[in-house]
Each structure stands twice: as C-alpha cells, then as structure tokens.
Design a protein around this motif. Structure first.
Motif, PDB file in Angstrom:
ATOM      1  N   ASN A 274     -39.599 -12.808 -16.601  1.00 35.80           N
ATOM      2  CA  ASN A 274     -39.474 -12.027 -17.839  1.00 35.80           C
ATOM      3  C   ASN A 274     -38.006 -11.662 -18.014  1.00 35.80           C
ATOM      4  OD1 ASN A 274     -42.124 -11.169 -16.353  1.00 35.80           O
ATOM      5  ND2 ASN A 274     -42.515 -10.918 -18.517  1.00 35.80           N
ATOM      6  N   ASN A 275     -37.556 -11.633 -19.245  1.00 36.63           N
ATOM      7  CA  ASN A 275     -36.171 -11.204 -19.441  1.00 36.63           C
ATOM      8  C   ASN A 275     -36.110  -9.683 -19.625  1.00 36.63           C
ATOM      9  OD1 ASN A 275     -37.209 -11.025 -22.010  1.00 36.63           O
ATOM     10  ND2 ASN A 275     -35.402 -11.842 -23.006  1.00 36.63           N
ATOM     11  N   GLN A 276     -34.871  -9.217 -19.730  1.00 36.43           N
ATOM     12  CA  GLN A 276     -34.641  -7.767 -19.757  1.00 36.43           C
ATOM     13  C   GLN A 276     -35.240  -7.101 -21.002  1.00 36.43           C
ATOM     14  OE1 GLN A 276     -33.157  -7.070 -16.846  1.00 36.43           O
ATOM     15  NE2 GLN A 276     -33.712  -4.931 -17.214  1.00 36.43           N
ATOM     16  N   ALA A 277     -35.431  -7.910 -22.059  1.00 37.65           N
ATOM     17  CA  ALA A 277     -35.974  -7.341 -23.301  1.00 37.65           C
ATOM     18  C   ALA A 277     -37.331  -6.662 -23.077  1.00 37.65           C
ATOM     19  CB  ALA A 277     -36.092  -8.431 -24.360  1.00 37.65           C
ATOM     20  N   TYR A 278     -38.053  -7.115 -22.043  1.00 33.41           N
ATOM     21  CA  TYR A 278     -39.350  -6.496 -21.740  1.00 33.41           C
ATOM     22  C   TYR A 278     -39.184  -5.008 -21.408  1.00 33.41           C
ATOM     23  CZ  TYR A 278     -42.278 -10.614 -21.977  1.00 33.41           C
ATOM     24  OH  TYR A 278     -42.982 -11.691 -22.438  1.00 33.41           O
ATOM     25  N   GLU A 279     -38.052  -4.718 -20.748  1.00 28.83           N
ATOM     26  CA  GLU A 279     -37.788  -3.317 -20.403  1.00 28.83           C
ATOM     27  C   GLU A 279     -37.347  -2.557 -21.648  1.00 28.83           C
ATOM     28  OE1 GLU A 279     -35.595  -2.616 -16.844  1.00 28.83           O
ATOM     29  OE2 GLU A 279     -36.520  -0.612 -16.903  1.00 28.83           O
ATOM     30  N   LYS A 280     -36.439  -3.193 -22.418  1.00 30.34           N
ATOM     31  CA  LYS A 280     -35.894  -2.514 -23.609  1.00 30.34           C
ATOM     32  C   LYS A 280     -36.980  -2.272 -24.655  1.00 30.34           C
ATOM     33  CE  LYS A 280     -31.427  -4.743 -23.227  1.00 30.34           C
ATOM     34  NZ  LYS A 280     -30.769  -5.909 -23.784  1.00 30.34           N
ATOM     35  N   TRP A 281     -37.821  -3.253 -24.869  1.00 33.54           N
ATOM     36  CA  TRP A 281     -38.801  -3.151 -25.945  1.00 33.54           C
ATOM     37  C   TRP A 281     -40.070  -2.414 -25.520  1.00 33.54           C
ATOM     38  CZ3 TRP A 281     -39.214  -8.344 -29.132  1.00 33.54           C
ATOM     39  CH2 TRP A 281     -37.946  -8.657 -29.626  1.00 33.54           C
ATOM     40  N   LEU A 282     -40.531  -2.808 -24.310  1.00 35.80           N
ATOM     41  CA  LEU A 282     -41.854  -2.307 -23.908  1.00 35.80           C
ATOM     42  C   LEU A 282     -41.792  -1.262 -22.795  1.00 35.80           C
ATOM     43  CD1 LEU A 282     -43.527  -5.828 -23.671  1.00 35.80           C
ATOM     44  CD2 LEU A 282     -43.463  -4.363 -25.656  1.00 35.80           C
ATOM     45  N   GLY A 283     -40.569  -1.086 -22.213  1.00 36.00           N
ATOM     46  CA  GLY A 283     -40.430  -0.138 -21.108  1.00 36.00           C
ATOM     47  C   GLY A 283     -41.023  -0.690 -19.819  1.00 36.00           C
ATOM     48  N   LYS A 284     -41.142  -2.026 -19.752  1.00 34.58           N
ATOM     49  CA  LYS A 284     -41.699  -2.632 -18.540  1.00 34.58           C
ATOM     50  C   LYS A 284     -40.662  -3.559 -17.940  1.00 34.58           C
ATOM     51  CE  LYS A 284     -46.339  -2.193 -20.309  1.00 34.58           C
ATOM     52  NZ  LYS A 284     -47.408  -2.752 -21.085  1.00 34.58           N
ATOM     53  N   SER A 285     -40.156  -3.199 -16.767  1.00 44.41           N
ATOM     54  CA  SER A 285     -39.071  -3.999 -16.182  1.00 44.41           C
ATOM     55  C   SER A 285     -39.628  -5.333 -15.670  1.00 44.41           C
ATOM     56  CB  SER A 285     -38.429  -3.239 -15.024  1.00 44.41           C
ATOM     57  OG  SER A 285     -39.315  -3.197 -13.938  1.00 44.41           O
ATOM     58  N   PRO A 286     -38.764  -6.387 -15.691  1.00 41.67           N
ATOM     59  CA  PRO A 286     -39.204  -7.699 -15.199  1.00 41.67           C
ATOM     60  C   PRO A 286     -39.766  -7.610 -13.781  1.00 41.67           C
ATOM     61  CG  PRO A 286     -37.101  -7.902 -16.306  1.00 41.67           C
ATOM     62  CD  PRO A 286     -37.400  -6.441 -16.244  1.00 41.67           C
ATOM     63  N   GLU A 287     -39.152  -6.770 -12.938  1.00 40.07           N
ATOM     64  CA  GLU A 287     -39.611  -6.643 -11.538  1.00 40.07           C
ATOM     65  C   GLU A 287     -41.040  -6.093 -11.494  1.00 40.07           C
ATOM     66  OE1 GLU A 287     -36.724  -5.054 -12.635  1.00 40.07           O
ATOM     67  OE2 GLU A 287     -35.475  -6.770 -12.083  1.00 40.07           O
ATOM     68  N   SER A 288     -41.327  -5.155 -12.368  1.00 45.18           N
ATOM     69  CA  SER A 288     -42.655  -4.522 -12.334  1.00 45.18           C
ATOM     70  C   SER A 288     -43.743  -5.421 -12.923  1.00 45.18           C
ATOM     71  CB  SER A 288     -42.624  -3.189 -13.080  1.00 45.18           C
ATOM     72  OG  SER A 288     -42.465  -3.414 -14.467  1.00 45.18           O
ATOM     73  N   ILE A 289     -43.329  -6.371 -13.757  1.00 42.18           N
ATOM     74  CA  ILE A 289     -44.332  -7.243 -14.399  1.00 42.18           C
ATOM     75  C   ILE A 289     -44.598  -8.506 -13.576  1.00 42.18           C
ATOM     76  CG2 ILE A 289     -44.913  -8.520 -16.492  1.00 42.18           C
ATOM     77  CD1 ILE A 289     -42.970  -6.806 -18.011  1.00 42.18           C
ATOM     78  N   ARG A 290     -43.583  -8.936 -12.848  1.00 38.15           N
ATOM     79  CA  ARG A 290     -43.667 -10.208 -12.114  1.00 38.15           C
ATOM     80  C   ARG A 290     -44.944 -10.270 -11.263  1.00 38.15           C
ATOM     81  NH1 ARG A 290     -40.132 -14.369 -10.396  1.00 38.15           N
ATOM     82  NH2 ARG A 290     -40.917 -15.237  -8.463  1.00 38.15           N
ATOM     83  N   GLY A 291     -45.676 -11.373 -11.443  1.00 39.36           N
ATOM     84  CA  GLY A 291     -46.910 -11.579 -10.668  1.00 39.36           C
ATOM     85  C   GLY A 291     -48.136 -10.939 -11.289  1.00 39.36           C
ATOM     86  N   LYS A 292     -47.917 -10.133 -12.349  1.00 44.48           N
ATOM     87  CA  LYS A 292     -49.072  -9.453 -12.956  1.00 44.48           C
ATOM     88  C   LYS A 292     -49.761 -10.335 -14.002  1.00 44.48           C
ATOM     89  CE  LYS A 292     -48.369  -4.657 -12.076  1.00 44.48           C
ATOM     90  NZ  LYS A 292     -47.739  -3.435 -12.515  1.00 44.48           N
ATOM     91  N   HIS A 293     -51.045 -10.120 -14.155  1.00 45.04           N
ATOM     92  CA  HIS A 293     -51.824 -10.862 -15.151  1.00 45.04           C
ATOM     93  C   HIS A 293     -51.516 -10.314 -16.545  1.00 45.04           C
ATOM     94  CE1 HIS A 293     -55.351 -12.465 -17.268  1.00 45.04           C
ATOM     95  NE2 HIS A 293     -55.373 -13.377 -16.309  1.00 45.04           N
ATOM     96  N   LEU A 294     -51.613 -11.189 -17.530  1.00 46.24           N
ATOM     97  CA  LEU A 294     -51.314 -10.787 -18.918  1.00 46.24           C
ATOM     98  C   LEU A 294     -52.102  -9.542 -19.331  1.00 46.24           C
ATOM     99  CD1 LEU A 294     -51.293 -14.242 -20.779  1.00 46.24           C
ATOM    100  CD2 LEU A 294     -49.336 -12.785 -20.325  1.00 46.24           C
ATOM    101  N   ASN A 295     -53.376  -9.485 -18.927  1.00 51.89           N
ATOM    102  CA  ASN A 295     -54.182  -8.347 -19.397  1.00 51.89           C
ATOM    103  C   ASN A 295     -53.814  -7.031 -18.701  1.00 51.89           C
ATOM    104  OD1 ASN A 295     -55.402  -8.538 -16.942  1.00 51.89           O
ATOM    105  ND2 ASN A 295     -57.369  -9.296 -17.689  1.00 51.89           N
ATOM    106  N   GLN A 296     -52.988  -7.134 -17.652  1.00 54.68           N
ATOM    107  CA  GLN A 296     -52.491  -5.901 -17.023  1.00 54.68           C
ATOM    108  C   GLN A 296     -51.258  -5.384 -17.768  1.00 54.68           C
ATOM    109  OE1 GLN A 296     -52.319  -7.913 -13.007  1.00 54.68           O
ATOM    110  NE2 GLN A 296     -52.943  -5.867 -12.365  1.00 54.68           N
ATOM    111  N   VAL A 297     -50.659  -6.264 -18.561  1.00 49.84           N
ATOM    112  CA  VAL A 297     -49.414  -5.901 -19.248  1.00 49.84           C
ATOM    113  C   VAL A 297     -49.668  -5.554 -20.714  1.00 49.84           C
ATOM    114  CG1 VAL A 297     -47.101  -6.757 -19.858  1.00 49.84           C
ATOM    115  CG2 VAL A 297     -48.096  -7.347 -17.636  1.00 49.84           C
TER     116      VAL A 297
END
Lengths: 597, 126
Positions: A274-297
C-alpha cells in the motif's frame, strides 16, 4: 657395445673351513638383514627422491666398499645423466655427466626393463664381453669392475600386464676402480637389487605423491576458481539486491508522492503493498494494513466484493464507489483493478491484482453542478418560452388588431425562432439527462412496423411542406425497445433527410433483419456528407455547413441525442455517404430474443 | 362547445394572461386566475370551475401539495385537474400520474392549442 653380454654369476668362494664358512654366511646374512632394515628405514624416512638416492648410493658405497656408486637416470630420448653419486675422495667423480643415446641402445633398455643384471669383474678381460670401444670409454673414468642393476618402476600397478607396464627408470651402478678382477658376491648383487627395488618403490611413491600434489594443486585451483565464482555471484546478487532495493525505494517514493491509493492485493485478497496515501486518506498506515484481508480494511467490502471476484477471474475492472475519508466525509472514487497474471493459456494463473483508487469527488461535484445548472436553466426557460410562444401565436391570429405585411413577417421570424429555441432547450435537457444517466429506457416488446409508420406519419406534413416524397417499407418484426425514443430517432433522421433533400426529392425508410441485429436505414439523395465529417456530425452543435444549419433551423443536438439513445439500446448509429449521391443513416437494434429477455 | 370556466393556478402572471387569451380566443371559455396554491384552493371553492390548470413548480405550496389539498376538500375533490409542468421526463410524468391527476400538459405549450388539448385529456366533446 652390442656384443656386451651379461656374465653368469660365479658362485661365491667357499672358505675351506666349513665352520668358518657357515659363521661368515650367518654374519653376512645378519649384516644383510640389518643393513636392509637400516637402508630401508633411511629411505623411508624421506619422501624427497634426491635425498633417497643420495642415501642409497652412500650406503651401497659404504657397505660394498665400492670406489664409486651412482645412479644413472634414463630419459625418454634414451640419453641419460648421472644424478646421484657416492665416490671415494681419491676417485674421479662423474656426477652430472650426461651420456648420449648410443651408449644405451633400445634393445639394452628392453633387456634391463625385463630385469637384467650385469656384473663384470674385469672390464678389460676379453671374456667379460665388453666391446673394445667401450673399454676405452670405461677406462677414462677409471672403471675396472662394475655391477649394473636396473631400476624398474611399474607404471600402473592395477593393470594386468606387468611386463608392458614396466618402465626402465634408470640404473644403480657400482664401480671398482683400483683393483680387478672383483668378483661380485651374491650378497652384493642381492643388496644392489633390493636397493634398486626400494628406489623404484620410492620413485613410484614420489611420482604418486607428485601426482597427488598435482591433484591437490589442481583441486585447490578448481576450489579457488569455484570460490571466486561464488564470491562473484555473491557480489552480483548483492548488486541485484541493491538495485532491487533501490528500484523498490524509487517505486515507493513515486507511489507515495501520488495522490492516488495504490495497492497490490494477493489472490487471497490480502494486502501486500500500500502506498502512503492510505495513511493520509484513510488513516491506515501501509504497515498496519499489510497482510490484512480487504474486508478487515474496508467497511464497504460488500460493494467491492463482486468487482474483486471479477478481477480475480482475470478481467480488468473499472467502477465507481463511495468511501469514508479519515475526516468522516464521504468521497466519490474511481476504482481500477488490474489482474496480475502469470503464465499463458491453460497455465495462466491470477496471482493477485493491482488496485488504483482516484478521488473524483471534485469532478463529480462539478458534473452535478453542470447537470443541475442545465436542468434548472432549461426548466426556467420553459415558462417564459411558453408565454412568448403563446403570445406570438395569439398576435399572429390578427384578432388583437391587424398588422402590416412587414409586421407579419417580423412576427413569423419571432415565432419560428421561438419554436427553434423550444427545440434547443428540449434538446439540451434531453442530452444532459441521457449523459447524466437519468434516462432509463422503458423498453418493451414493440412492432418495428408500427414505429416506422408512426414516425413516417408524424413527419409526413414536413415532407409535404418541403415537397419531398417519403417511402417506407415497414416489416412486421418484434423488437425490444423504448418505442417513444426509437420514434424520436426515426423522426430526427427523417427530418434531417427532408431538410437536406432537394424539391421533389425522395427519401426511403427501410428495415433489414440480420442474424443478430435489426438494421434501420434512412436513405436520401441529397448533397451527401464529406468523408472526414461522417463522424464529426455526431458531435454536439456540429453541422456540415453552418449556413445550412441556420437555413434548416436545426439545433445541432439531434444526431448526438440519437446516437446516445441507440447506444442505450445496445445498438450503433453511423452515417455512410457519397458526395453528390446522398447519405444513409443506419442504426442497429438487437432483436427481441438477443440477451435481454 | 359549451361555455366552460377554467381556473389557472400559476405564479407567473404572463402564463395566466396567455392562457386566458388563448382559451377565450379559441373556445370562448371563461378563465379565472390564481397566483398561489392557497389562492387557487380558495377560488376553486368559491367559483367551482369546470377544471383546473395547475402549475407544478410554485414557491411555498407547490402543485403536488395543492392537488393533494384539493383532493382532500369535499367541495373541490370532483373538479378535474391538469398539471402544467416544465418537467417532461417520462419518469416524472409517471410520478405525476400516480397522484391521480387527470392529465399533464408540458411547457412550453401553445395557448391557442390548449383548449383542444384540455378537451382531449378530459374527453370533453365539442
């Protein structure tokens, strides 16, 4: 020298006294055993051939009390050299002498290789069989008696043919220079032979060692080479890793700088990048999303799921969605999923997909504003238009007072242009609604012949006004369409054809039934359309000749709207023309049983 | 054609005027006007017109609300109503039809053809 023969060994002299003789024999045997053991030990103590040879000649010389003991090494070209020597101080040393091949002919070598021993008690004795030329040769080195024992080495001890494998390496030679004859005893012969054998063994071992050393050197070199290659590979791998890291870093920098959500999702629908925009837009950092299923995000996973299934089946997917921003606002986004495929044909496998999400809220807002503006303006125009339109019509009746001829003309202009304005407003509104997706075609089963007749009848008055003959060939076939809109298209195409036909011209409306589509065609014999404009005429407000359009009272929106309507029906509308011969406007509609029902 | 009394409810005075002229001129009908929903309801109650032409888009009380009020009123319930609307989309027409209105006439219209259109919608014979 060829006549040189080996003399058979004379039996050792027996002492008269039998006891003494036995004692002497015993002593000699013991001495011999000890000597052999000693010499063998000395020889085996060293692996250096030179030292072995030197020890051998010294020991032989010491034991046999010979004047000179030497080792002659034979080379492959049959020449040779004295490489080791033990000599008494007052006897001439011949160490290092090289002898030409004629001293040692091939047949001699063959005999020696077979193990011949030559013991000569007196070289000058004619019975000894030494050739006279050789006597001189021997005399120059002071040789009076000599014992020659071959040093034969076995080339390949594991091979069956022992004789073939034997190679004459050299000779062990003992000289007596001061007194002759010297009868060589069996002990002397045996000692010499045994030592020659020891030397042969030592040489074989040395060669083996040398071979081993060669092998070790060779293996070491190979190992070093492999090691170098390995190191090179490590360096290259490291360079590749560095390049990859650098490339990844660049990619990350680029993707992080983009105002777009960029991600890679694997086939199990888990985020891998995931790029950094995930953090800027959604408040979810790439590190925290990595490995997670789409429905968890995503809370809106239900809306995404059908599209995700589609991309994982190998299709590129583009759709629009509404997502929740970090600040709680809802944003419109355009989503693109690109499948990550590996292999070809039946081997093809979807490994995951790339997701690109663009914020289109601003564009959407502008589009909405535009649509609302057009809608409001169009609606607001209708009321004053009604007043003007009606007022002009009332005036034109003349019942509110008569007008002059010029006054009537002006009134007619105002009236005609009000009609045109009404059409324009309707056209703009129609187009806006179709483009905004507000128009839903109310498709029903209808008869193509009915639609053709309806459109023809509605346009008949206009045809008569323009003095154009209109012919129709209706066909009774059921179609799946919004009758009102198809009639609108037909009327528009027919009215265009009428407007661009000359007086007493002809127009045809026909229908052809093809395998998977129905093809309507409006044909005229007017001036035709230049080829480069056949597509552009479908652009809004585009007309072939602007002076024409004014004369004909068109709005410039008719064909654009027609095309949109046909496209909404799953069909296609296009024009074909030959300048000076007229034009054909053709559109297709899928037949009744084609997919829709 | 027998003389009819038509009530036009429209906030646009120019519309009231052209409708009055048009209907008088072509059919000889009497036209009474109202500029708002409330005024229209009062006039309908007082004058019992043969039909009502009702503009859909009006400030305060719009045409739909006015129509509902007329339907709820015993004195006006039976008076036929035709909507005048600038909204020509089929879906909107369907929505209006579902209210039980007698008909819809789309703007812009020609006041001289209005009487004919009304007769057609309401099945008035000449």
């Amino acid at each position: 020298m060829r006549d040189f023969q080996a003399r058979s060994l004379s039996p050792p002299d027996r002492p008269h006294d039998e006891e003494n003789s036995i004692a002497e024999e015993l002593r000699q045997q013991q001495q011999k055993a000890e000597l052999f053991a000693e010499v063998t030990l000395k020889i085996r103590q060293s692996l250096q051939l030179k030292e072995i040879l030197s020890t051998t000649v010294s020991e032989v010389q010491r034991i046999l009390k010979a004047d000179r003991v030497l080792i002659y090494q034979l080379w492959t070209d049959r020449t040779g050299k004295i490489i080791s020597e033990a000599v008494l101080p007052d006897v001439q040393s011949i160490l290092g002498y090289e002898f030409p091949d004629e001293v040692f002919p091939t047949d001699y070598q063959t005999l020696y290789a077979k193990g011949r021993v030559q013991a000569i008690s007196d070289v000058s004795d004619p019975k000894s069989g030494v050739a006279s030329c050789l006597i001189d040769f021997l005399t120059q080195f002071g040789i009076k008696a000599k014992l020659i024992v071959p040093i034969v080495i076995t080339l390949n001890p594991h091979s069956g043919d022992q004789v073939k494998n034997n190679k004459l390496w050299g000779l062990l030679i003992a000289h007596h220079c001061r007194q002759a004859p010297h009868d060589w005893s069996e002990f002397e012969l045996e000692l010499m032979q045994q030592l020659a054998d020891q030397i042969a063994i030592a040489i074989s071992q040395g060669e083996l060692l040398e071979h081993l050393e060669d092998m070790v050197t060779d293996r070491t070199a190979k190992l070093r080479h492999v090691n170098l290659e390995l190191q090179q590979e490590i360096v290259e791998r490291k360079q590749a890793e560095d390049a990859l890291r650098c490339s990844e870093e660049q990619l990350r920098l680029i993707t992080n700088a983009l105002p777009v959500l960029i991600a890679y999702v694997d086939a199990k629908q888990n985020y891998q990048f995931n790029n950094q925009a995930y953090e800027k837009w959604l408040g979810k950092s790439p590190e925290s999303i990595r490995g997670k299923h789409l429905n968890q995000v995503w809370d809106c996973y239900d809306r995404m799921e059908p599209w995700v299934s589609k991309v994982l089946s190998g299709e590129v997917v583009i759709y629009e969605n509404e997502i929740q921003w970090i600040d709680g606002t809802s944003r419109s986004v355009s989503v693109t999923y690109i499948p990550h495929q590996e292999g070809k044909g039946k081997q093809q496998k979807i490994k995951g997909f790339f997701a690109l999400i663009t914020d289109i809220s601003d564009r959407k807002a502008i589009e909405r504003m535009k649509d609302e503006f057009i809608s409001v303006v169009s609606h607001e125009l209708r009321t004053p238009l009604t007043s003007i339109h009606s007022a002009l019509k009332i005036l034109a009746t003349g019942r509110l007072g008569s007008l002059t001829r010029d006054g009537h003309q002006m009134l007619e202009i105002a009236d005609e242009n009000t009609d045109r304005l009404v059409r324009l407003v309707n056209g703009v509104l129609d187009l806006q609604r179709i483009e905004a997706g507000e128009v839903t075609m109310n498709r029903q089963v209808c008869n193509a012949a009915d639609l053709m007749v309806t459109a023809t009848e509605a346009i008949q008055a206009m045809a008569q006004q323009y003095d154009v003959f209109l012919s129709t060939a209706p066909i009774e076939v059921e179609i799946w369409a919004d009758a009102d809109y198809i009639v609108q298209v037909l009327m528009n195409l027919l009215s265009n054809a009428i407007k661009f036909s000359s007086r007493e011209g002809r127009i045809e409306l026909t229908l052809r039934c093809r395998a998977n589509q129905l093809q309507f065609e409006v044909r005229d014999w007017g001036p035709g359309i230049p080829p480069e404009q056949l597509e552009r005429i479908f652009d809004r407000f585009y007309q072939v000749d602007s002076s024409d359009s004014r004369k004909k009272g068109g709005t410039g929106l008719g064909l654009t709207i027609c095309r949109k309507i046909i496209e909404q029906h799953g069909g296609r509308l296009w024009a074909e023309s030959v300048l000076g011969e007229g034009s054909r406007f053709i559109f297709t509609i899928p037949p009744l049983n084609y997919g829709e029902l | 054609m027998s003389e009819k009394c038509i009530l036009i409810i429209d906030d646009e005075e120019s519309i009231q005027t052209v409708v009055e002229f048009g209907l008088k001129m072509t059919a000889g009908w009497e036209v009474i006007s109202a500029s708002s929903g409330n005024e229209g309801i009062s006039r309908a109650q007082a004058d019992h017109p043969d039909m009502i032409l009702l503009d859909v888009m009006m400030p305060e009380m719009d045409g739909l609300a006015t129509f509902r009020a007329l339907q709820l009123n015993d004195q006006t319930r039976s008076i036929p109503v035709i909507f005048l609307t600038a909204k020509a989309q089929a879906s909107e027409k369907r929505l209006f039809n579902e209210t039980g209105v007698n008909g819809i006439i789309t703007k812009p219209f020609n006041a001289l053809e209005l009487a004919q259109q009304i007769c057609k919608v309401l099945n008035w014979t000449e």
